[in-house]
Scaffold this active site. Structure first.
Site, PDB file in Angstrom:
ATOM      1  N   ASP A  45     151.179 -12.326 108.547  1.00  0.00           N
ATOM      2  CA  ASP A  45     151.079 -12.938 107.225  1.00  0.00           C
ATOM      3  C   ASP A  45     151.740 -12.059 106.172  1.00  0.00           C
ATOM      4  O   ASP A  45     152.399 -12.545 105.258  1.00  0.00           O
ATOM      5  CB  ASP A  45     149.609 -13.151 106.861  1.00  0.00           C
ATOM      6  CG  ASP A  45     149.054 -14.373 107.577  1.00  0.00           C
ATOM      7  OD1 ASP A  45     149.849 -15.090 108.224  1.00  0.00           O
ATOM      8  OD2 ASP A  45     147.836 -14.601 107.493  1.00  0.00           O
ATOM      9  N   TYR A  48     155.412 -12.418 106.315  1.00  0.00           N
ATOM     10  CA  TYR A  48     155.761 -13.723 105.762  1.00  0.00           C
ATOM     11  C   TYR A  48     155.705 -13.677 104.238  1.00  0.00           C
ATOM     12  O   TYR A  48     156.620 -14.127 103.543  1.00  0.00           O
ATOM     13  CB  TYR A  48     154.795 -14.796 106.283  1.00  0.00           C
ATOM     14  CG  TYR A  48     155.050 -16.163 105.690  1.00  0.00           C
ATOM     15  CD1 TYR A  48     155.909 -17.070 106.309  1.00  0.00           C
ATOM     16  CD2 TYR A  48     154.422 -16.557 104.510  1.00  0.00           C
ATOM     17  CE1 TYR A  48     156.144 -18.321 105.758  1.00  0.00           C
ATOM     18  CE2 TYR A  48     154.652 -17.801 103.955  1.00  0.00           C
ATOM     19  CZ  TYR A  48     155.513 -18.685 104.584  1.00  0.00           C
ATOM     20  OH  TYR A  48     155.748 -19.912 104.031  1.00  0.00           O
ATOM     21  N   ASP A  49     154.622 -13.096 103.728  1.00  0.00           N
ATOM     22  CA  ASP A  49     154.452 -13.035 102.276  1.00  0.00           C
ATOM     23  C   ASP A  49     155.580 -12.247 101.618  1.00  0.00           C
ATOM     24  O   ASP A  49     156.036 -12.586 100.527  1.00  0.00           O
ATOM     25  CB  ASP A  49     153.108 -12.415 101.922  1.00  0.00           C
ATOM     26  CG  ASP A  49     151.953 -13.310 102.330  1.00  0.00           C
ATOM     27  OD1 ASP A  49     150.810 -12.833 102.362  1.00  0.00           O
ATOM     28  OD2 ASP A  49     152.212 -14.506 102.644  1.00  0.00           O
ATOM     29  N   SER A  95     137.988 -39.147  94.814  1.00  0.00           N
ATOM     30  CA  SER A  95     138.425 -38.840  93.467  1.00  0.00           C
ATOM     31  C   SER A  95     137.758 -39.847  92.524  1.00  0.00           C
ATOM     32  O   SER A  95     136.980 -40.675  92.985  1.00  0.00           O
ATOM     33  CB  SER A  95     139.930 -39.012  93.508  1.00  0.00           C
ATOM     34  OG  SER A  95     140.519 -38.489  92.429  1.00  0.00           O
ATOM     35  N   GLU A 131     127.193 -38.351  82.462  1.00  0.00           N
ATOM     36  CA  GLU A 131     127.190 -36.889  82.523  1.00  0.00           C
ATOM     37  C   GLU A 131     128.577 -36.367  82.191  1.00  0.00           C
ATOM     38  O   GLU A 131     129.550 -37.114  82.215  1.00  0.00           O
ATOM     39  CB  GLU A 131     126.734 -36.409  83.908  1.00  0.00           C
ATOM     40  CG  GLU A 131     127.602 -36.911  85.043  1.00  0.00           C
ATOM     41  CD  GLU A 131     126.972 -36.691  86.421  1.00  0.00           C
ATOM     42  OE1 GLU A 131     126.455 -35.601  86.665  1.00  0.00           O
ATOM     43  OE2 GLU A 131     127.039 -37.610  87.244  1.00  0.00           O
ATOM     44  N   LYS A 133     132.175 -34.579  82.592  1.00  0.00           N
ATOM     45  CA  LYS A 133     133.093 -34.267  83.678  1.00  0.00           C
ATOM     46  C   LYS A 133     133.465 -32.812  83.449  1.00  0.00           C
ATOM     47  O   LYS A 133     134.250 -32.486  82.556  1.00  0.00           O
ATOM     48  CB  LYS A 133     134.326 -35.158  83.615  1.00  0.00           C
ATOM     49  CG  LYS A 133     135.297 -34.902  84.756  1.00  0.00           C
ATOM     50  CD  LYS A 133     136.396 -35.954  84.767  1.00  0.00           C
ATOM     51  CE  LYS A 133     137.283 -35.832  85.982  1.00  0.00           C
ATOM     52  NZ  LYS A 133     137.917 -34.516  86.138  1.00  0.00           N
ATOM     53  N   ARG A 154     137.531 -28.995  98.078  1.00  0.00           N
ATOM     54  CA  ARG A 154     137.822 -30.404  98.202  1.00  0.00           C
ATOM     55  C   ARG A 154     139.050 -30.670  99.067  1.00  0.00           C
ATOM     56  O   ARG A 154     139.089 -31.623  99.838  1.00  0.00           O
ATOM     57  CB  ARG A 154     138.041 -30.990  96.815  1.00  0.00           C
ATOM     58  CG  ARG A 154     138.082 -32.474  96.845  1.00  0.00           C
ATOM     59  CD  ARG A 154     138.256 -33.012  95.476  1.00  0.00           C
ATOM     60  NE  ARG A 154     139.534 -33.701  95.466  1.00  0.00           N
ATOM     61  CZ  ARG A 154     139.754 -34.817  94.823  1.00  0.00           C
ATOM     62  NH1 ARG A 154     138.806 -35.330  94.103  1.00  0.00           N
ATOM     63  NH2 ARG A 154     140.909 -35.401  94.876  1.00  0.00           N
ATOM     64  N   LYS A 308     128.342 -43.290  86.253  1.00  0.00           N
ATOM     65  CA  LYS A 308     128.103 -43.794  87.611  1.00  0.00           C
ATOM     66  C   LYS A 308     127.039 -44.876  87.524  1.00  0.00           C
ATOM     67  O   LYS A 308     126.049 -44.694  86.793  1.00  0.00           O
ATOM     68  CB  LYS A 308     127.579 -42.662  88.513  1.00  0.00           C
ATOM     69  CG  LYS A 308     128.557 -41.528  88.678  1.00  0.00           C
ATOM     70  CD  LYS A 308     127.952 -40.317  89.370  1.00  0.00           C
ATOM     71  CE  LYS A 308     128.954 -39.170  89.376  1.00  0.00           C
ATOM     72  NZ  LYS A 308     128.372 -37.858  89.671  1.00  0.00           N
ATOM     73  N   CYS A 447     148.152   3.321  61.882  1.00  0.00           N
ATOM     74  CA  CYS A 447     149.100   2.217  61.816  1.00  0.00           C
ATOM     75  C   CYS A 447     148.501   1.092  60.965  1.00  0.00           C
ATOM     76  O   CYS A 447     147.402   0.619  61.237  1.00  0.00           O
ATOM     77  CB  CYS A 447     149.397   1.719  63.228  1.00  0.00           C
ATOM     78  SG  CYS A 447     150.361   0.204  63.261  1.00  0.00           S
TER      79      CYS A 447
END
Ligand code: IVH
Length: 690
Positions: A45, A48-49, A95, A131, A133, A154, A308, A447
Site C-alpha cells: 500500500d 502504491y500511495d 438516501s 427532526e 437533518k 454508509r 418521516k 507590531c
C-alpha cells in the site's frame, strides 16, 4: 515561480513530466486492476500511495494536462479504499429525497397521501415526525445480543466500510445496550457529529500547529473516522445521534417512529432534542422555517430537516424507490456554498503574530449573509489548495465559522495566473517573518497589527464584550492616537474630550463606550482569561481553568504541575500559560490593568464537595425556558452537584419542562419522575442559594 511556455530547458522538463504522468497513470491502472479485480496486489500500500502522490503532484503542477482516464478521477481507486475492509448492510441504507422548496414538499405529501389511498386533502391529517437533518457522517451500528459487533459507514448504501474500532470511541456509541429485553440483532443508524464549539476548539488547535485544517465539522468527523489508528479518538469529541434502524429482530411491534426512538433511548442512545410531532404539510414547512431561522443557535450543524411519517404501518405501505423511502423527505435549508471570484489575496497579521492569507472575494450571498472574505488559514493550505488572485472559487460558510475557499475551478483560471508567494517580511512592521511548519509568524510583540488584533479580540463578544470597540472604531481610535496598546482601552476615560471630537461620536455614544469599559473592568474570570489572548487558550480552556482554580491570582501563580492537573490541559498549553505569566512585559501589562481598576471576579470552582446540594440528582431539560438557555440551566445545576443527561430514563430524578416539550414530558410522567415547570425550577435554584 510562474510557469513559462516555449522552448528551452523549462519546456523540456515540462515534457518529461507529461511523459511521466502517462507512465504513472498506466502503472496505477495496472495496480488498481490487480488489487480490485485480481485481489493479488504486487506492491505494498505504501508503494502504491507513493506512486499516487507523485502522480497527484504532477497533476497539480500541470493542470493543463488532462489525461482521459486520470487515476484521481476514477472512483474506487481512492487510497483509503485499498486498506478498508468492507461489509454488507443487513438492510440497505437508503438516501432521502432532497427537496428545496415548499411546493416540492406539498407534492411529496400528496404523493404519500395517494400511496396510502387517502381521500383528497387527506395529507392535512398525516402525522409526521420532524427532526433536524444533521450535517455529519452517517453510521450503521450492528448489535448482537446487546453487544456492539460491527460498525459500518454508509458506503454506497448496500456495502459500507468497516469502522468498528473508530466508532466505538464516539460518545453515544454504546458498547452494550441497556435493558433486559434485548433484540437478538439490531442495526442502529444515526449521525456522527462534532459540536460547533468543539470544532472551533479543534480549528484553533490546528491553526497553531502543523496540522491540516478542517473545512467544517463534517470534514473533521470524516477525517477522524478514517484514522487507521483509533487510539486517542475518544478525546476528539465526536457524538452519535440515532435517527433510525435497519435490521431489527422483534422490532415489528413498534407502532410509530416515536416509539422506535423511545426504544432506542431506553437502550441508551441519544436522539435529537429537537424532535417534534406535526400534523399536515404546513407543520413540516413551519418546522423547517423555524429551524432555519435559529440553526446557528444549536450545538450541531444542520443542513435541513427530515420529516418521516410517524405511523410504521403507513411507512410499510408506502415502501421505497430504489434509492429512497417514500415515507420520508429531507427539506434542505438554503445553501451556504456558492461560486465567486477571488479579487485579491491579502496577508493579515493576527493577535498572536500568525501571518495568514485571506482571500478578498467578489461579494456573494450565502443564505442571507454577504460574504466578502474567506480564510485560507495558512500558507501551507494556500499552496495546497493553490488559490490564486482572479481564480473562480467555491466558498462555503458553515455556521458562524469564517467562510472558506473549498475548491478552485481550474478550467476558469486565467492563462497568466501565478501562485501567490508567501511574504518574507511582516506586511505591517516589516520585520522578517519566522516559519513554524505551514504557519508564518511575526515575532515583533510591538507590531501594530498584533496590538490592533489583540484589542479587537479583547473587546469581542466572547471576551469582554465591549460592543463599541468593533474593528471600525478600533481603527479610528488607533488613527487618532487614543489607543496604542491593549491597556490603553482601560484608560480611555481620561480622553473623553478627544473622543467627543472624533467623527461619528457624540456625547451618548462616548458615554456608552465608557460605560461598557467600566463594566468590562469587572470581568468574569473565564472571559478575562480568554480576552488575554494567550496562545492555545481558547474559550473552553479558559472555562476549564476558571472552574478549576477559581481566581485569577491562583492561575497567574500556578506552576506547570498545577496547570497540568486541569482536565484537558496538556504540555503545550501549560507551557504557553506559564510563559505568558512569566513574561516581564505581560506582568507589567497586568499591573497596568490593575492600576486602571480592573478587578477580575472569582469563579465558582467546579471541584464539588460531597455535600453539594444537588449531588445524586440527575436532570433532563426539555423544551425552551424563558429565563435562560438550556446550556445555562444545565450549568446552574451542575455547579450544584447534579448530573445532566438528555434522555429520560429511570436514572433521571428531575425533568425540567419548558415551552414545546413533547414526548419527553409524557415519558417522564409515565415513569413518575419529578416534573418541574420553569417557575418551580427557578424556585429550586433560589432555595439552593440559602
Ligand atoms: S433518515 C431511510 N434522519 O441524511 C431514512 N437521515 O440522504 C434514511 N441524515 O444518509 C435517513 N439527519 O446521513 C435521516 N434525522 C435524520 C438525518 C438523516 C441526517 C443524513 C443521513 C442520510 C442522509 C439522507
Amino acid at each position: 515561480m510562474s510557469k513559462r511556455r516555449g522552448s528551452g530547458p523549462e519546456s523540456e522538463r515540462g515534457e518529461q513530466a507529461i511523459v511521466r504522468m502517462h507512465e504513472l497513470a498506466a502503472l496505477l491502472r495496472h495496480h488498481d486492476d490487480l488489487y480490485y479485480n485480481e485481489a493479488e496486489p504486487e506492491i505494498t500500500d505504501a508503494e502504491y500511495d507513493a506512486l499516487r502522490r507523485e502522480f497527484e503532484a504532477l497533476e497539480r503542477a500541470h493542470p493543463e494536462v488532462e489525461l482521459p482516464d486520470s487515476p484521481t478521477r476514477r472512483v474506487g481507486a481512492d487510497v483509503r479504499d485499498r486498506t478498508a475492509q468492507k461489509a454488507e448492510h443487513r438492510v440497505p441504507m437508503l438516501s432521502l429525497d432532497s427537496l428545496t422548496n415548499a411546493e416540492e414538499v406539498r407534492e411529496f405529501a400528496i404523493r404519500a397521501r395517494k400511496g396510502l389511498d387517502l381521500e383528497e386533502g387527506g395529507e392535512r391529517d398525516l402525522v409526521w415526525s420532524l427532526e433536524p437533518k444533521y450535517d455529519g457522517v452517517s453510521a450503521n451500528l450492528l448489535y448482537e445480543d446487546g453487544s456492539f459487533v460491527l460498525g459500518l459507514s454508509r458506503g454506497d448504501g448496500r456495502i459500507g466500510e468497516v469502522s468498528t474500532a473508530n466508532y466505538a470511541r464516539v460518545k453515544g456509541v454504546l458498547a452494550k445496550l441497556r435493558g433486559k429485553k434485548l433484540p437478538r440483532r439490531i442495526e442502529v443508524r444515526g449521525e456522527i457529529l462534532l459540536s460547533r464549539s468543539r470544532f472551533r476548539e479543534l480549528q484553533e488547535e490546528q491553526e497553531k500547529s502543523d496540522q491540516q485544517v478542517f473545512r467544517n465539522a463534517r470534514n473533521a468527523v470524516a477525517g477522524a473516522l478514517k484514522r487507521v489508528d483509533p487510539s486517542g479518538l475518544e478525546d476528539f469529541g465526536m457524538e452519535f445521534i440515532a435517527w433510525g434502524v435497519g435490521a431489527y429482530d422483534g422490532g415489528n411491534d413498534t407502532a410509530t417512529y416515536f416509539d422506535l426512538l423511545d426504544r432506542l433511548t431506553e437502550f441508551g442512545f441519544t436522539r435529537t432534542d429537537l424532535l417534534e410531532e406535526g400534523r399536515g404539510t404546513d407543520a413540516i414547512l413551519d418546522y423547517h422555517d423555524r429551524l432555519e431561522a435559529t440553526r446557528d443557535e444549536y450545538a450541531f450543524e444542520m443542513d435541513g430537516i427530515v420529516a418521516k411519517l410517524a405511523d410504521m404501518a403507513q411507512q410499510r405501505m408506502l415502501g421505497r424507490t430504489a434509492r429512497a423511502p417514500k415515507w420520508a423527505l429531507a427539506y434542505k435549508f438554503a445553501p451556504r456554498q456558492a461560486w465567486t471570484r477571488v479579487e485579491n489575496i491579502l496577508v493579515q497579521v493576527g493577535r498572536t503574530g500568525a501571518i495568514t492569507p485571506v482571500a478578498v472575494l467578489e461579494p456573494v450571498d450565502l443564505a442571507g449573509v454577504t460574504v466578502r472574505r474567506a480564510s485560507l488559514h495558512n500558507f501551507g493550505l494556500l499552496h495546497e489548495r493553490d488559490v490564486r488572485p482572479r481564480d473562480r472559487v467555491l466558498v462555503e460558510r458553515a455556521g458562524d465559522v469564517i467562510p472558506e475557499v473549498v475548491r478552485v475551478d481550474l478550467e476558469a483560471r486565467p492563462e497568466d495566473s501565478a501562485p501567490f508567494d508567501a511574504p518574507t517580511h511582516c506586511p505591517e512592521c516589516r520585520e522578517p517573518v519566522h516559519g513554524e511548519g505551514p504557519v508564518l509568524y511575526c515575532s515583533n510583540i510591538d507590531c501594530p497589527a498584533q496590538i490592533r488584533e489583540r484589542v479587537i479580540h479583547l473587546a469581542g463578544r466572547r471576551a469582554l464584550d465591549i460592543d463599541r470597540l468593533g474593528e471600525k472604531y478600533v481603527d479610528q481610535l488607533f488613527a487618532a492616537g487614543l489607543l496604542a496598546s491593549v491597556e490603553d482601552v482601560f484608560e480611555l476615560d481620561r480622553h473623553r474630550e478627544q473622543l467627543l471630537d472624533l467623527e461619528r461620536w457624540g456625547a451618548k455614544s462616548v458615554q456608552s463606550l465608557l460605560d461598557e469599559i467600566d463594566r468590562a473592568k469587572e470581568p468574569e474570570l473565564a472571559r478575562f482569561l480568554y480576552a488575554l489572548g494567550i496562545r492555545h487558550v481558547g474559550e473552553k480552556t479558559s472555562q476549564d481553568l476558571a472552574a478549576h482554580f477559581g481566581s485569577f491570582a491562583s492561575i497567574r501563580d500556578a506552576d506547570r504541575e498545577a496547570l497540568l492537573e486541569v482536565e484537558g490541559i496538556g504540555e503545550v498549553v501549560a507551557t504557553e500559560i506559564s510563559a505568558f505569566f512569566a513574561s516581564e512585559r505581560n506582568r507589567a501589562f497586568l499591573e497596568r490593568l490593575d492600576a486602571a481598576g480592573v478587578r477580575v471576579r472569582d469563579a465558582e470552582r467546579k471541584q464539588l464537595a460531597e455535600d453539594a446540594p444537588l449531588v445524586g440528582r440527575t436532570f433532563v431539560f426539555t423544551g425552551g425556558l424563558e429565563s435562560m438557555t438550556r446550556d445555562e440551566a444545565r450549568e446552574r445545576v451542575e455547579v450544584l452537584g447534579a448530573k445532566t443527561v438528555t434522555g429520560v430514563s429511570t436514572k433521571v430524578t428531575d425533568v425540567v419542562v419548558g415551552a414545546g416539550s413533547g414526548s419527553k414530558r409524557a415519558k417522564a410522567e409515565k415513569l413518575g419522575l419529578t416534573i418541574l415547570e420553569e417557575d418551580a425550577f427557578l424556585q429550586l435554584l433560589e432555595a439552593m442559594k440559602s
